[in-house]
Write a protein that holds these residues in place. Structure first.
Motif, short mmCIF file in Angstrom:
data_model
loop_
_atom_site.label_atom_id
_atom_site.label_comp_id
_atom_site.label_asym_id
_atom_site.label_seq_id
_atom_site.Cartn_x
_atom_site.Cartn_y
_atom_site.Cartn_z
N PRO A 544 -5.14 84.05 48.65
CA PRO A 544 -5.07 85.25 47.81
C PRO A 544 -5.06 84.86 46.33
CG PRO A 544 -2.96 84.85 48.94
CD PRO A 544 -3.94 83.85 49.47
N GLY A 545 -6.03 85.40 45.60
CA GLY A 545 -6.13 85.07 44.18
C GLY A 545 -6.91 83.79 43.93
N GLY A 546 -7.51 83.20 44.98
CA GLY A 546 -8.37 82.02 44.81
C GLY A 546 -7.63 80.84 44.21
N GLU A 547 -8.05 80.43 42.99
CA GLU A 547 -7.45 79.28 42.30
C GLU A 547 -5.93 79.38 42.20
OE1 GLU A 547 -8.69 76.34 40.90
OE2 GLU A 547 -10.42 76.85 42.15
N ALA A 548 -5.44 80.63 41.99
CA ALA A 548 -3.99 80.82 41.84
C ALA A 548 -3.27 80.32 43.09
CB ALA A 548 -3.67 82.29 41.61
N ALA A 549 -3.89 80.51 44.25
CA ALA A 549 -3.27 80.09 45.50
C ALA A 549 -3.27 78.57 45.65
CB ALA A 549 -3.98 80.74 46.68
N ILE A 550 -4.26 77.92 45.00
CA ILE A 550 -4.28 76.46 45.05
C ILE A 550 -3.16 75.90 44.19
CG2 ILE A 550 -5.67 74.41 44.52
CD1 ILE A 550 -8.15 76.05 45.27
N GLY A 595 -5.00 91.49 51.29
CA GLY A 595 -5.68 92.52 52.05
C GLY A 595 -7.05 92.86 51.48
N LEU A 596 -7.27 92.53 50.21
CA LEU A 596 -8.56 92.82 49.58
C LEU A 596 -9.45 91.60 49.71
CD1 LEU A 596 -7.04 94.26 46.28
CD2 LEU A 596 -7.83 95.60 48.25
N GLY A 597 -10.32 91.62 50.67
CA GLY A 597 -11.15 90.46 50.99
C GLY A 597 -11.72 89.71 49.80
N GLU A 598 -12.29 90.45 48.85
CA GLU A 598 -13.03 89.75 47.80
C GLU A 598 -12.13 88.95 46.86
OE1 GLU A 598 -14.81 92.25 44.76
OE2 GLU A 598 -13.74 93.99 45.57
N PHE A 599 -10.83 89.31 46.78
CA PHE A 599 -9.93 88.54 45.93
C PHE A 599 -9.17 87.49 46.74
CE2 PHE A 599 -10.34 92.65 43.74
CZ PHE A 599 -10.95 92.18 42.59
N SER A 600 -9.53 87.39 47.98
CA SER A 600 -8.81 86.46 48.83
C SER A 600 -9.80 85.68 49.70
CB SER A 600 -7.81 87.25 49.69
OG SER A 600 -7.02 86.37 50.44
N PRO A 601 -10.54 84.77 49.07
CA PRO A 601 -11.53 84.00 49.84
C PRO A 601 -10.83 83.17 50.90
CG PRO A 601 -11.14 82.98 47.69
CD PRO A 601 -10.41 84.29 47.69
N ARG A 602 -11.54 82.85 51.96
CA ARG A 602 -10.97 81.96 52.98
C ARG A 602 -11.43 80.54 52.70
NH1 ARG A 602 -8.58 83.74 57.67
NH2 ARG A 602 -8.06 85.91 57.36
N SER A 603 -10.51 79.62 52.89
CA SER A 603 -10.87 78.22 52.66
C SER A 603 -10.59 77.44 53.93
CB SER A 603 -10.03 77.64 51.53
OG SER A 603 -10.07 76.24 51.60
N CYS A 604 -11.53 76.60 54.31
CA CYS A 604 -11.24 75.73 55.45
C CYS A 604 -10.92 74.32 54.96
CB CYS A 604 -12.38 75.74 56.46
SG CYS A 604 -13.96 75.30 55.77
N GLY A 605 -10.55 74.20 53.69
CA GLY A 605 -10.11 72.90 53.16
C GLY A 605 -8.85 72.45 53.87
N ALA A 606 -8.88 71.27 54.45
CA ALA A 606 -7.72 70.77 55.18
C ALA A 606 -6.50 70.70 54.27
CB ALA A 606 -8.02 69.38 55.76
N GLY A 607 -6.73 70.39 53.00
CA GLY A 607 -5.63 70.29 52.04
C GLY A 607 -4.83 71.58 51.95
N ARG A 608 -5.52 72.71 52.13
CA ARG A 608 -4.83 74.01 52.01
C ARG A 608 -3.84 74.23 53.15
NH1 ARG A 608 -7.61 73.34 48.02
NH2 ARG A 608 -5.70 72.26 47.57
N LEU A 609 -4.17 73.68 54.33
CA LEU A 609 -3.25 73.76 55.47
C LEU A 609 -1.96 73.03 55.14
CD1 LEU A 609 -5.13 72.86 58.77
CD2 LEU A 609 -4.00 75.01 58.23
N PHE A 610 -2.11 71.81 54.58
CA PHE A 610 -0.93 71.03 54.21
C PHE A 610 -0.12 71.76 53.15
CE2 PHE A 610 -1.46 66.94 56.34
CZ PHE A 610 -2.77 67.03 56.79
N ASP A 611 -0.83 72.36 52.17
CA ASP A 611 -0.17 73.16 51.13
C ASP A 611 0.69 74.23 51.77
OD1 ASP A 611 -1.42 71.85 49.10
OD2 ASP A 611 -2.69 73.53 48.45
#
Ligand code: ZN
Ligand code: ZN
Ligand code: FE
Length: 761
Positions: A544-550, A595-611
């Protein structure tokens, strides 16, 4: 009359090779000559013991040199070989248009160290002492061949004594290009900026700097490949002040201790670590902190490892060992002198200008750093950052091929040039998002091209349209090839291992641009040099929020919990203390964004799972530096846990690995009060099991037995050891990066390899 002409190629310049040849030839009573050429070393030799000579050339060459090839030919001559003189001599260098490796910078040797501290030696306390076995090389070399006039020592005229040593074959400094002494060498200077430390200036630069450090100040120290910011690591206030001034809240600082025994007081040091710490390359070695370590937590907050190195320049040695007696410090912080993500600073003026807000005083000198190189970082048997002591060493990649350039990725950038059977990766360049780094990239590229006399015929770059490196490549007149990020990770290992046939490639990292325009990061590929097929990846989780979530993994955690637990999400978050910690209002806000798809891209980056798991278990809610959360999670993984959580491999095309059940089990464990260290270990084991399972499936599908693993996730020793171990047990040939880091630093090598192999076909 005939004599033998011997052409030696490899790392044979600037490592004491000619003096070695000279002594050997004299010992065997041969006549002739030796000279550096920009293609290597050429020896002309005649006499009864030529065979012995050749034999001993191969077996007794200096420790740091590396012979790639020896060619011999018989030459008819009138009179004496070489220079027409009786005996054996070293003759002037010539430039024959080909090129040879430049030696990496090397740490001070034991002999120089004892002279440095010996009051009766004429180099007592000389901060630039070096010899043919040690000292600066790459960082001071302007051009080849490696001769004094081609280095930043050119401006220092050697005194009579130094010249005599240079010309004396029995001397350790025979043909030492950077030879210098107190009379003729570069000079140190000391400069106080903070008036509060003016009293420290004793007129003697090193002693003054030691005083500032002892009084809790921060000193910018000009080193081999750039500036360091130093402070006393045992002084909590000083360390905290450095963090504040450098705007670096949590990223671990590197440490320097006077000797191995002191490091052992702080950390567990294996035999392998010992060799690395003592090696001429002198990298920072990541070591497991002892429980009774005693250093302030501020040195490396929340980290189970500390990065230690031993003193590697005479200046470092003086900071610790002068005056004689107990070392001045048990441990100094030695962090790169730069502003947050900018490249390490190497000029005096730039340092005073840019570091004035951080350093209280400066320990400077007047030997220029021509090429900046950061400290290298090593963990167990693999590199995390490849720079000083390694660059610009070439890596053999098998076969021959055209000269090409891989420009790398945007994070942890390096570039790679190829020539003949070799790849020449640059040192660590850094993160390409700022202008300074881009300039450093361009400067270094020009330098390496001219040092190695390489003119690339084509270049390769990442497919990410937003990468600065991609835009740089697109603006370049050379024809460019876009290479998919994870394909490049896999290819970097293929290059190192000389593989050309298809492999099962596992690339796990934070993110990389996919061929479908989405962000990938957990890839199971069947890959060769011609291309790849993506057969499996992890299921995406919402950001959610793309970069913000990273930057703030708690956001991902909240959205993923909602994804999996649906209506029960808030209930779970409440029971595990997540709502209390983050605040219910903020969580609800994020769930709305999710809930708003376009502001919440899905990432399959393994690093995000660890995050996400780090945030769910309460170990890290933020990433103030790359992989902070994942590092915290690994740091807490309990020893001796073998079981994992359930997960599902879905037979879609491509297949996906669904970790929803993993998350449910983690939430169950947390609510029933299980130890978070055990949960962390179980989660790690789950990822390992998923990799092993998918590789097994791909093997049954394709029959391929060669498996390549790469990507930033393999910086985790826990994951790396177990994945490699289990796959080997299952009978696979498993390859990983050996000469390059597993992270994005290897992208340039993979790009260059793919391009080079394709051009060949
Ligand atoms: Zn030495
Ligand atoms: Zn001198
Ligand atoms: Fe990557």
């Amino acid at each position: 009359m005939t004599h033998l002409r011997i052409k030696v190629k490899g790392l044979v310049q600037g490592v004491g090779f000619r003096p070695f040849v000279f002594k050997l030839a004299r010992a065997l009573n041969l006549s002739g000559s030796v000279r550096n050429t920009s293609g290597g070393v050429v020896i002309e030799v005649a006499g009864r013991h030529v065979r012995d000579f050749l034999q001993r050339l191969r077996t007794e060459h200096p420790e740091i040199s590396c012979i790639e090839s020896i060619e011999t030919e018989s030459v008819e001559t009138e009179g004496l070989p070489g220079h027409g003189q009786e005996g054996f001599s070293i003759v002037e260098s010539e430039d024959d248009g080909t090129a040879t490796p430049v030696a990496p910078d090397m740490s001070i040797c034991d002999e120089c160290l004892s002279e440095l501290l010996d009051p009766s030696d004429r180099r007592h306390l000389h901060p630039f002492i070096n010899c043919t076995n040690c000292g600066p090389r790459y960082s001071i070399t302007r051009a080849l061949p490696y001769d004094r006039q081609n280095t930043t020592m050119a401006g220092f005229m050697t005194c009579k004594d130094c010249s005599r040593e240079y010309g004396d074959p029995r001397d350790r400094r025979f043909h030492a290009q950077a030879n210098a002494c107190n009379r003729c060498g570069p000079k140190l200077g000391f400069h106080v900026l903070n008036p509060g430390f003016e009293w420290c200036d004793s007129g003697e630069p090193v002693l003054s700097a030691v005083r500032v450090l002892k009084a809790g100040g921060i000193v910018a120290v000009k080193g081999l490949g750039g500036f360091h910011l130093a402070c006393n690591a045992e002084d909590r206030d000083a360390v905290a002040r450095l963090r504040e001034r450098k705007h670096r809240p949590k990223k671990p600082f590197a440490l320097m201790a006077p000797d191995l025994e002191t490091i052992r007081r702080y950390c567990d040091v294996t035999e392998e670590d010992t060799l690395l710490l003592l090696s001429r390359r002198r990298p920072i070695v990541l070591l497991r902190k002892r429980s009774e370590c005693g250093l302030p937590e501020e040195v490396a907050p929340g980290n189970r490892c500390l990065g230690f190195m031993l003193p590697y320049t005479p200046i470092h040695c003086l900071l610790f060992f002068h005056p004689p007696g107990m070392p001045n410090f048990n441990c100094l912080i030695m962090t790169s002198g730069n502003l947050s993500e900018e490249p390490i600073i190497c000029g005096n003026e730039a340092a005073v200008e840019r570091l004035s807000g951080i350093a209280d005083a400066f320990l400077l000198h007047d030997r220029d750093i021509y090429t900046r190189v950061d400290d290298s970082v090593v963990r167990a048997d693999f590199l995390i950052r490849r720079s000083r002591g390694y660059a610009p060493e070439a890596i053999p990649i098998g076969g021959n091929g055209p000269e090409v350039l891989g420009v790398g990725a945007d994070l942890k950038n390096t570039f790679t040039l190829t020539r003949g059977p070799l790849a020449i990766p640059s040192q660590h360049i850094g993160d390409m998002e700022n202008l300074e780094t881009l300039k450093f990239f361009e400067e270094t590229l020009e330098k390496l091209k001219s040092l190695y006399k390489i003119e690339p015929v084509a270049l390769a770059h990442d497919m990410h349209p937003g990468y600065h490196s991609t835009r740089w490549a697109e603006a370049h007149p050379l024809e460019g090839l876009g290479v998919q990020h994870h394909h490049a990770h896999v290819a970097s290992v293929m290059a190192e291992a000389g593989l050309t046939a298809d492999v099962i490639g596992v690339a796990l990292d934070g993110s990389g641009y996919g061929t479908d325009g989405t962000i990938w990061g957990s890839e199971f590929l069947i890959a060769g040099v011609e291309g790849f097929e993506r057969l499996c990846h992890f299921n995406g989780i919402p950001l959610p929020g793309g970069e913000a979530a990273i930057r703030e993994p708690w956001r991902t955690a909240a959205a993923w919990i909602q994804d999996v637990a649906g209506e029960n999400a808030l209930h779970y978050m409440d029971r595990i203390g997540f709502l209390d910690r983050i605040g219910e209002a903020r969580v609800r806000e994020v769930l709305q964004v999710a809930g708003l798809g376009e502001f919440s891209p899905r990432s399959c980056g393994a690093g995000r799972l660890f995050d996400a798991v780090a945030a769910i278990t309460g170990m890290a809610d933020k990433n103030t530096y790359e992989a902070e959360a994942a590092t915290a999670l690994e740091s807490r993984a309990a020893d001796g846990v073998t079981e994992g959580y359930p997960f599902t491999v879905r037979p879609s095309e491509p297949m996906t690995v669904d970790f929803s059940e993993t998350l449910t089990s983690i939430l169950e464990d947390l609510t029933s009060g299980a130890d978070v260290g055990v949960i962390s270990a179980r989660f790690h084991n789950t990822v390992v099991a998923a990799v092993v399972k998918v590789v097994g499936m791909l093997h049954r599908l394709t029959g391929i037995r060669d498996v390549v693993v790469s990507g930033g996730v393999f910086q985790s020793l826990y994951i790396r050891e177990r994945v490699m171990g289990r796959l080997s047990e299952d009978g696979f040939s498993v390859y990983c990066n050996r000469h390059m880091p597993p992270n994005d630093a290897n992208i340039s090598l993979g790009q260059a390899y793919i391009l080079r192999e394709r051009l060949k076909r």
